[in-house]
Structures are given as structure tokens and as C-alpha cells.
Scaffold this active site. Structure first.
Site, short mmCIF file in Angstrom:
data_model
loop_
_atom_site.label_atom_id
_atom_site.label_comp_id
_atom_site.label_asym_id
_atom_site.label_seq_id
_atom_site.Cartn_x
_atom_site.Cartn_y
_atom_site.Cartn_z
N HIS A 37 0.89 -1.18 0.02
CA HIS A 37 -0.04 0.05 0.00
C HIS A 37 0.87 1.34 0.10
O HIS A 37 0.84 2.00 -0.73
CB HIS A 37 -1.02 0.13 1.22
CG HIS A 37 -1.52 1.26 1.51
ND1 HIS A 37 -2.51 1.67 0.65
CD2 HIS A 37 -1.31 2.19 2.63
CE1 HIS A 37 -3.05 2.99 1.05
NE2 HIS A 37 -2.28 3.34 2.10
N ASP B 152 6.55 21.32 -26.82
CA ASP B 152 6.69 19.86 -26.35
C ASP B 152 7.86 19.80 -25.30
O ASP B 152 8.40 21.03 -24.97
CB ASP B 152 6.87 18.59 -27.40
CG ASP B 152 6.60 17.47 -26.87
OD1 ASP B 152 6.66 17.10 -26.05
OD2 ASP B 152 6.11 16.65 -27.79
N TRP C 260 7.00 0.14 3.85
CA TRP C 260 7.53 0.79 2.84
C TRP C 260 9.07 1.45 3.16
O TRP C 260 9.71 1.77 2.20
CB TRP C 260 6.59 1.87 2.20
CG TRP C 260 6.52 3.22 2.74
CD1 TRP C 260 6.03 3.49 4.20
CD2 TRP C 260 7.41 4.42 2.47
NE1 TRP C 260 6.53 4.78 4.32
CE2 TRP C 260 7.51 5.26 3.40
CE3 TRP C 260 8.20 4.63 1.39
CZ2 TRP C 260 7.93 6.47 3.37
CZ3 TRP C 260 8.93 6.02 1.03
CH2 TRP C 260 8.60 6.89 2.15
N SER D 161 13.12 6.10 -13.81
CA SER D 161 12.11 6.96 -14.32
C SER D 161 11.94 8.24 -13.91
O SER D 161 11.88 9.19 -14.60
CB SER D 161 10.91 5.87 -14.36
OG SER D 161 9.93 6.79 -14.42
N SER D 162 12.10 8.34 -12.62
CA SER D 162 11.95 9.73 -11.85
C SER D 162 13.20 10.47 -12.64
O SER D 162 12.85 11.81 -12.37
CB SER D 162 12.00 9.44 -10.40
OG SER D 162 10.94 8.68 -9.93
N HIS E 84 13.57 12.07 3.39
CA HIS E 84 12.63 13.38 3.80
C HIS E 84 12.61 14.40 2.55
O HIS E 84 11.58 14.64 2.54
CB HIS E 84 13.47 13.95 4.95
CG HIS E 84 12.36 14.96 5.65
ND1 HIS E 84 11.53 14.44 6.41
CD2 HIS E 84 12.04 16.32 5.32
CE1 HIS E 84 10.51 15.51 6.67
NE2 HIS E 84 10.99 16.53 6.00
N GLU F 213 11.93 13.32 -0.34
CA GLU F 213 10.97 12.64 -0.99
C GLU F 213 9.85 13.15 -0.45
O GLU F 213 8.81 13.36 -1.36
CB GLU F 213 11.15 11.03 -0.76
CG GLU F 213 9.85 10.10 -1.24
CD GLU F 213 9.66 10.20 -2.71
OE1 GLU F 213 10.71 10.67 -3.43
OE2 GLU F 213 8.69 9.69 -3.13
N TYR G 235 9.06 16.08 0.55
CA TYR G 235 8.87 17.44 -0.24
C TYR G 235 8.56 17.24 -1.60
O TYR G 235 7.92 18.02 -2.30
CB TYR G 235 10.02 18.39 0.14
CG TYR G 235 9.76 18.66 1.60
CD1 TYR G 235 8.77 19.76 2.08
CD2 TYR G 235 10.47 17.99 2.44
CE1 TYR G 235 8.50 19.79 3.39
CE2 TYR G 235 10.24 18.17 3.69
CZ TYR G 235 9.23 19.01 4.36
OH TYR G 235 8.99 19.30 5.87
N SER H 60 -1.30 27.27 -5.79
CA SER H 60 -1.14 28.35 -6.23
C SER H 60 -1.64 28.98 -7.60
O SER H 60 -1.54 30.15 -7.94
CB SER H 60 0.64 28.78 -6.23
OG SER H 60 0.96 28.36 -5.11
N HIS I 197 14.86 13.35 12.01
CA HIS I 197 13.90 13.40 12.76
C HIS I 197 12.94 12.05 12.81
O HIS I 197 12.09 12.08 13.64
CB HIS I 197 13.32 14.77 12.76
CG HIS I 197 12.68 14.79 11.34
ND1 HIS I 197 12.14 15.93 10.75
CD2 HIS I 197 12.00 13.82 10.43
CE1 HIS I 197 11.54 16.02 9.68
NE2 HIS I 197 11.68 14.42 9.45
N HIS I 198 13.26 11.46 11.85
CA HIS I 198 12.63 10.11 11.89
C HIS I 198 13.07 8.99 12.63
O HIS I 198 12.77 7.86 12.64
CB HIS I 198 12.60 9.71 10.39
CG HIS I 198 12.04 10.51 9.00
ND1 HIS I 198 10.51 10.26 8.92
CD2 HIS I 198 12.58 11.60 8.54
CE1 HIS I 198 10.31 11.16 8.14
NE2 HIS I 198 11.37 11.83 7.75
N THR J 87 6.66 27.29 5.20
CA THR J 87 5.19 26.58 4.77
C THR J 87 4.46 27.58 5.33
O THR J 87 3.26 27.84 4.71
CB THR J 87 5.26 25.19 5.57
OG1 THR J 87 6.31 24.18 5.23
CG2 THR J 87 3.90 24.67 4.91
N LYS K 16 3.72 30.07 2.56
CA LYS K 16 2.60 29.92 1.77
C LYS K 16 1.21 29.79 2.16
O LYS K 16 0.30 30.31 1.51
CB LYS K 16 3.19 28.51 1.25
CG LYS K 16 4.43 28.45 0.41
CD LYS K 16 4.97 26.94 0.00
CE LYS K 16 5.86 27.20 -1.12
NZ LYS K 16 5.24 27.55 -2.43
N ARG L 130 1.51 1.53 14.92
CA ARG L 130 1.26 1.20 13.42
C ARG L 130 1.64 -0.34 13.18
O ARG L 130 2.44 -0.48 13.63
CB ARG L 130 1.77 2.26 12.83
CG ARG L 130 3.15 2.36 12.73
CD ARG L 130 3.81 3.66 12.26
NE ARG L 130 3.56 3.75 10.67
CZ ARG L 130 4.69 4.20 9.99
NH1 ARG L 130 5.55 4.61 10.38
NH2 ARG L 130 4.47 3.93 8.50
#
Lengths: 201, 533
Positions: free
Chosen positions: B78, B107, B147, B175-176, B259, B261, B263, B274, B308-309, B334, B337, B456
Site C-alpha cells: 500500500h 513539447d 515501505w 524513470s523519476s 525526507h 522525498e 517534499y 497557487s 527526525h525520523h 510553509t 505559503k 502502527r
């Protein structure tokens, strides 16, 4: 800008070149994190790894104004079939006072095996003050089939250790030396997880 | 007026290839964008189905439907499918469609690479999902380590399918990276004359910065899985303490990627909001340049907060404090924004069409997720929250009501431009309200059970958590099935029967180059670059 495709192609090539270089550099950086991490931890003692060298303790002064309790943990990697324990649970020492504890290991199997003990000290900030002058973890240990061996550790706590540290835990985990395990150790692992799964049913 | 122009286009440029070949061999940014979006939509339903298995199992304490082993595979796949298969491809799809149209380019800069980067994805996810199908057929386990694939769960204890997973992550990464290179090259080299950097739409800006983040961290993810690969198969010991490695190193390498990732998954969403908010407030965006600088600051800060993780791995207090303060600092840009969006709405003549509803829903609920993130950044509190459902609630508020809501907003916003037909507004509003109510029934109770200590990734729980879990499961099923409303609405709009034709500008307050070309956007647009004043 867009009107001149030739210019664009050259510009695109430049951009691709630079970005691919960045990609390669970052891929390399990922691997560089391994030695960086080791150096960082060796300098700061962050991950509880103690020195693997014989410590020099000639200039240490005995500090008998305080005591630190040192506890011992002996554990085995789950693929390791030996028996392994500390002969004392803990001792209390003054910083700067040399101390000796004995660990005992027995090879229960019917074959000669080489093991390697990996030490870890908790809390991490105490690791670089925990000096070992003799340790079975400095070298690989060969135990013949059925052999039992008493292994001493001589250590001394650097008196410059923070006043906040009152207890230190020294833990050893014995691993089979990589490459010398029996074939099919994966099978052992998966049978362990199957047992666990059955247990939860 | 546009009829004349369109006929001209039809004669010379608008030769679409026909049949299946149009899609298989396409290098057209619009077709590839469409394929990305449909791929992501498909994955959303697959990943959603797995989530419903998790929620069904958690409806009651005890074990009901699935074995714990299978539950672990559900949480793992998931997460992987939603992160790498839904959110990221959807954003790349939107970038493909919109970036060239927004900067006046014909293009993407590198169309063939574009083709390749899309077609790696079905292979990558085919491999991942294949391992799940094999698991359901009783042929070993699919990836089951979460994950985040922490070592040694994924190395020493990983099932055989872990090697499929590794190869799959390598393909997604390539790919990315190619997608990101393409987007940077397009933005740097293909802007219409007069389109300076500080005139670019915010969506283009946020994607520009996101693409750099991708270039910087996807290779680090590749390193992490490569080390796993060699640890598992070639006798190295990067993460194995027996050979002198360290499993905590894995967490550092992973979160150095992980991390930034998160963002990568939210900056393009900021870009979408925006675009949408000024359109329906009929005002220019408040604080354009501060938006650009805020996005850049967030991107920079994302590189220095990863630990921080890992507060509970036993770091010294000084390190924890550094990562705590650095994390809290992210709340500043943040907040800039969020206040800019609110100020854009202030005294605007607002209307509340579906894209605007999803945008406002985003601002409100993403902020909730942001605040719980701030709570998690506090070290002593994190020791309590770590690995509980509070964390699950936090990242689902930022990813579902954050990133996914922004994608929905974008789809409703640009669908009339893509298809030439207005979507069914009533159906869109129903979709929004059913989703918004059910998503809160789904995720809000998770805060409470998390604070009370429910861990979890565990298929069973203490009786005391039963009521909140039942609420969450009911919310999950309503939310899951209400996404079919969107599918129906999209299909209906594409078919174009019984719907109103969209004008070129589509929305009264819409500004920007993409609204100057006809609706539906012709197969080839801006073959001669427009001039931007």
C-alpha cells in the site's frame, strides 16, 4: 529561444550532461555515506561502537569520588548456535579503576567454528570513555567442536567521563564469522519466521 | 474565431497517430501526460484496495480476515504503490501536460526520453504487483517489511521477492530521474521569449525545484537498494553488524532520500494550489516572489532534517536538538505559503467550483497535517508518538488531504482544457463533500488511538481502541468507493455527451498561456512561440 532548434539541442545536451553528472555524484555520495558514517561515529562514539584497539591508560587518574555501575549483556546472533554468557551481571567501579570480567562461550555443535563478538556500549556518549585493555572481541575466536572457553575483558573508564553517567551497559553479540556459516542459513531464518507466524495464529 | 485557427491546425499539425500505436510509440507530451495520469489513477485503485484490506482487518480487535504475514505485505505494498505509483506519477503527468503549455513550448525538451521514463513504470510496478499475486497463490511472500524497508528486515529477513522489489525500485528511480532531467531541460531551454524565470507560473517553479530534489535524492535511494542487493546476494555487510556493518546506517541513507522525498510529493501540490486559488479568487497570487523563495527554502531545509525520523535510535541530545530545531524551521516557509494563499483569497470575488473546493480543503487539512508534523518534531513528545497511529494520521493528512487533494483539484481545474468539455459540476461537488467528510472520519480518529498508544503496522489491537478503529474503517470504505465518482465524472467528461463545451479560457479568472490555446488543447500547441509581455 524555442525558435532555434539547433541552439536548443546544444543547450539541452549541456543540461543533460550536468544533471547526469549530478546523478552519478549523488549515487557515489550514497556510498560515501558509509565511510563518512563510520568516521563520524568513531569521532563522536555515537552508535555505541567502542574502540577495537587496545586502549592506552597510563595517564588515567583514579577518581574515587564517584562510582559507576557497569552491567554486562551477552547475546547471540540468531544464526549462532553457541552458548554465551557473562559470569557476573554487573560490577561497580570508580572511573580510572581497572576492572576485569569473565565471559564464557561454548560451542555446542559438532564442528569447529569461528565467531566474532561485536561490542556495543550504551549510553552512546559513554562509548568513547569506555576503554578496553584486553578483549576477546579484538580477535576472531576459534572454538573447536564442544569446546568451552573463558574469555576475560579488562577495561577502565576514562575519568573525564561526564558526571551525568552513573550506569553503563556493555553488550556483546556473538556472530558467526561471515562466510563460515553452514549453507542454508537462510532456511533457518525462514523457518524461524514460520514458527513465529504459527505462534501468532 | 478559433474555428479558423483550429482548421489550420488540423490541416498541418494535428495529425494524431491512430490506434494503439498512438499510445505505445507516443513521444507527445500530452499523450504521455495522459498515460501517466491514467497509470496513477489505476494504481490509486490498487493501492486503495490494499488499504481497504488493512482497514477491514482492523475493524475489530483480534484476527479476522488475513494472517499477520499477509497484513505486513498489505501495509508494505500500500505504501510503496501510493508513494511511487500514485502521487509521483500523477505529478509527473501533470508536469508533462502543463509545463510546456504554461511556458509556451511546443513539447518537452527530450520527447524520446519522456517516452522511456513513462514506459519503465508499468514494468516496475508489474514486478512489484507480480510478487503480491504470487504471494496470494501461495508462492512465497511479497515484500513485507514496510515501505521504509529497514534493514535487517529487508536484508537478513527479507523474503525472496525482495530482489524483485529492489529491481523495481531501481527502475522507478531511473524513470523519476529521467523525468526530472526532462523537466529541468524544458524549463531552462524552452521558455517562450519574454518568459523570465520570475514570470513563470508557480506550478512551473515548484516543479523546477522538485526536479532538482529528485536529481539529488533518487540516486541515494538507488544506493540504499544497491547496498541491500549486495548484502543479500554478494556477501557484503553494509547493514550487517556480523560483518562490521550497521543497520542504523540504513536508516540514515534511507531518510537522506526519504525526507526530501516527502517534499517531492508536496511541492508540486503547492504549485497547483497557487494556480487554482488566484483563478477562483479572481486576484493575482499574493506574494509571488515570496512563494518562490519559500519553495526554495523548503527544498534546502529538507536535506538537513532527515534524522527526525530516527529520534528513538539513541542519538545524543545535541543531535536531537539540532534536528528538532531544523525541522521546526520548515514551518516558517510553509506558513508563508499558507498565509499567501489566504491573503490571495482575502477580499477576492470568490466562487467555489470543484477545483477551488479541493484547494480550500487542501489548505485547511494540509495545515492540520502540518501541525501534527510540528508536534512530531518535538523530541520528548516524539518518543511517545513514534511508530503509533498518530504518525499514520499525520502523514495521511499531508499526503491524502494534501497531495492527493491537490491532484484532484488539478484534474478538475485542467480537465476542461484537456478534453474540451466541462466536467459535471454537481458530481464534482458530491465527490468533494463525500470525500471530505469520509476522509476525516477515516483519519481523524487515528490521532486519538495513536496518542493512546496504538502501534502502527500491527494487525491486532487492544479492546480500548475498538470504537475509533471501527469509525476509521467505515470512513475508509466510504472514502474508497467515493473515488469511483471521480472515475465516472472523468469518463463522462472525456466522452463529452451531455456536457457543456469548455471555452478557451475555461474559467473566468484564469490567467496564463495554457488558457490562450483552444479547448481541447490541440495535439501540437505553441509550434510558434508566443511572446510574453
Amino acid at each position: 529561444m524555442a525558435a532555434e532548434p539547433n541552439n536548443n539541442q546544444a543547450a539541452n545536451r549541456r543540461v543533460i550532461g550536468k544533471l547526469l553528472l549530478t546523478v552519478v555524484a549523488m549515487f557515489g555520495f550514497g556510498f560515501a555515506l558509509v565511510p563518512l558514517y563510520d568516521v563520524f561515529c568513531a569521532v563522536t562514539g555515537l552508535n555505541g561502537k567502542t574502540g577495537s584497539q587496545v586502549a592506552d591508560f597510563k595517564n588515567m587518574q583514579l577518581d574515587d569520588s564517584r562510582k559507576i555501575k557497569v552491567e554486562f549483556l551477552a547475546s547471540l546472533n540468531e544464526q549462532m548456535p553457541w552458548e554465551f554468557k557473562a559470569l557476573q551481571d554487573s560490577i561497580t567501579v570508580h572511573p580510572g579503576q581497572p576492572a576485569k570480567v569473565d565471559f564464557i562461550a561454548r560451542n555446542k555443535t559438532g564442528r569447529d567454528m569461528i565467531g566474532q563478538a561485536i561490542p556495543s556500549v550504551s549510553p552512546g556518549i559513554a562509548a568513547s570513555y569506555f576503554q578496553k585493555t584486553e578483549c576477546f572481541c579484538f580477535t576472531e575466536q576459534l572454538l573447536k567442536a564442544g569446546e568451552e572457553k573463558v574469555m576475560p575483558v579488562l577495561f577502565i573508564i576514562d575519568p573525564s567521563i561526564s558526571e551525568d553517567v552513573h550506569e553503563i551497559t556493555l553488550s556483546y553479540t556473538f556472530f558467526i564469522k561471515p562466510g563460515t556459516e553452514e549453507a542454508g542459513s537462510r532456511v533457518i531464518t525462514s523457518s524461524v519466521s514460520k514458527t513465529l507466524a504459527n505462534h501468532t495464529k | 474565431m478559433s474555428a479558423v485557427i483550429e482548421e489550420h491546425h488540423d490541416d498541418h499539425h494535428d495529425h494524431k497517430p491512430t490506434g494503439i500505436g498512438r499510445w505505445l510509440f507516443s513521444t507527445n507530451h500530452k499523450d504521455i501526460g495522459t498515460m501517466y495520469l491514467w497509470f496513477s489513477f489505476t494504481m490509486l485503485f490498487i493501492g486503495g484496495a490494499l488499504a481497504l484490506v488493512i482497514r477491514a482487518e482492523l475493524f475489530q480487535p483480534g484476527l479476522q480476515f488475513v494472517e499477520p504475514e499477509f497484513f505486513n505485505q498489505m501495509t508494505t505494498l500500500h505504501g510503496l504503490i501510493m508513494v511511487f505509483g500514485v502521487i509521483m506519477p500523477a505529478f509527473v503527468g501533470l508536469a508533462n501536460w502543463m509545463v510546456p503549455m504554461m511556458i509556451g513550448a511546443p513539447d518537452m525538451a527530450l520527447p524520446r526520453m519522456n517516452h522511456w521514463s513513462f514506459w519503465l513504470l508499468p514494468g516496475a510496478f508489474g514486478l512489484l504487483i507480480e510478487s503480491l499475486i504470487m504471494s496470494m497463490m501461495g508462492m512465497g511472500s511479497a515484500p513485507n517489511f514496510g515501505w521504509t524497508f529497514y534493514a535487517p528486515l529487508s536484508t537478513t529477513y527479507g523474503p525472496d521477492s525482495t530482489d524483485f522489489f529492489i529491481f523495481s525500485v531501481h527502475m522507478m528511480g531511473i524513470s523519476s530521474i529521467m523525468g526530472a532531467i526532462n523537466i529541468i531541460a524544458t524549463i531552462m531551454n524552452m521558455r517562450a521569449p519574454g518568459m523570465t524565470y520570475m514570470k513563470m507560473p508557480i506550478f512551473v517553479w515548484t516543479w523546477f525545484i522538485t526536479a532538482y530534489l529528485l536529481i539529488a535524492v533518487m540516486p541515494v535511494l538507488a544506493t540504499a537498494v544497491t547496498m541491500m542487493l549486495t548484502d543479500r546476494n554478494f556477501g557484503t555487510s553494509f547493514f550487517d553488524a556480523a560483518g562490521g556493518g550497521d543497520p542504523v546506517l540504513f536508516q540514515h541513507v534511507f531518510w537522506f532520500f526519504g525526507h526530501p522525498e516527502v517534499y517531492i510529493m508536496i511541492l508540486p501540490a503547492f504549485g497547483i494550489i497557487s494556480q487554482v486559488v488566484p483563478t477562483f479568487a479572481r486576484k493575482k497570487i499574493f506574494g509571488y516572489s515570496s512563494m518562490v523563495y519559500a519553495t526554495s527554502s523548503i527544498a534546502f531545509l529538507s536535506f538537513i532534517v532527515w534524522a527526525h525520523h530516527m529520534f528513538t535510535t539513541g542519538m545524543p541530545v545535541a543531535t536531537e536538538l539540532f534536528f528538532m530545531y531544523a525541522t521546526m524551521l520548515i514551518a516558517v516557509p510553509t506558513g508563508v505559503k499558507v498565509f499567501n494563499w489566504v491573503s490571495t483569497m482575502w477580499k477576492g470575488s470568490m466562487t467555489f467550483e470543484t477545483p477551488m473546493l479541493f484547494a480550500i480543503g487542501f489548505i485547511f487539512m494540509f495545515s492540520i497535517g502540518g501541525f501534527t508534523g510540528l508536534m512530531l518534531s518535538i523530541v520528548p513528545a516524539d518518543f511517545q508518538y513514534h511508530d503509533t497511529y498518530f504518525v499514520v494520521a499525520h502523514f495521511h493528512y499531508v499526503l491524502v488531504t494534501g497531495a492527493l487533494y491537490a491532484i484532484y483539484s488539478a484534474v478538475y481545474f485542467w480537465l476542461p482544457k484537456w478534453t474540451g468539455n466541462m466536467y459535471d459540476e454537481k458530481l464534482g461537488k458530491v465527490h468533494f463533500w463525500v470525500s471530505t467528510i469520509s476522509v476525516n472520519v477515516l483519519f481523524f480518529p487515528m490521532h486519538f488511538v495513536g496518542l493512546a498508544g496504538m502501534p502502527r503496522r500491527i494487525p491486532d489491537y487492544n479492546m480500548q481502541f475498538a470504537e475509533f478503529n471501527q469509525m476509521a474503517t467505515i470512513g475508509a470504505f466510504v472514502f474508497g468507493f467515493s473515488q469511483l465518482i471521480l472515475l465516472w465524472n472523468v469518463v463522462k467528461t472525456i466522452r463529452g455527451r451531455s456536457t457543456v463545451k469548455a471555452t478557451d479560457q475555461v474559467w473566468e479568472g484564469a490567467e496564463g498561456l495554457e488558457w490562450t490555446i483552444p479547448s481541447p488543447a490541440p495535439f501540437h500547441s505553441f509550434t510558434t512561440p508566443p511572446t510574453v509581455k
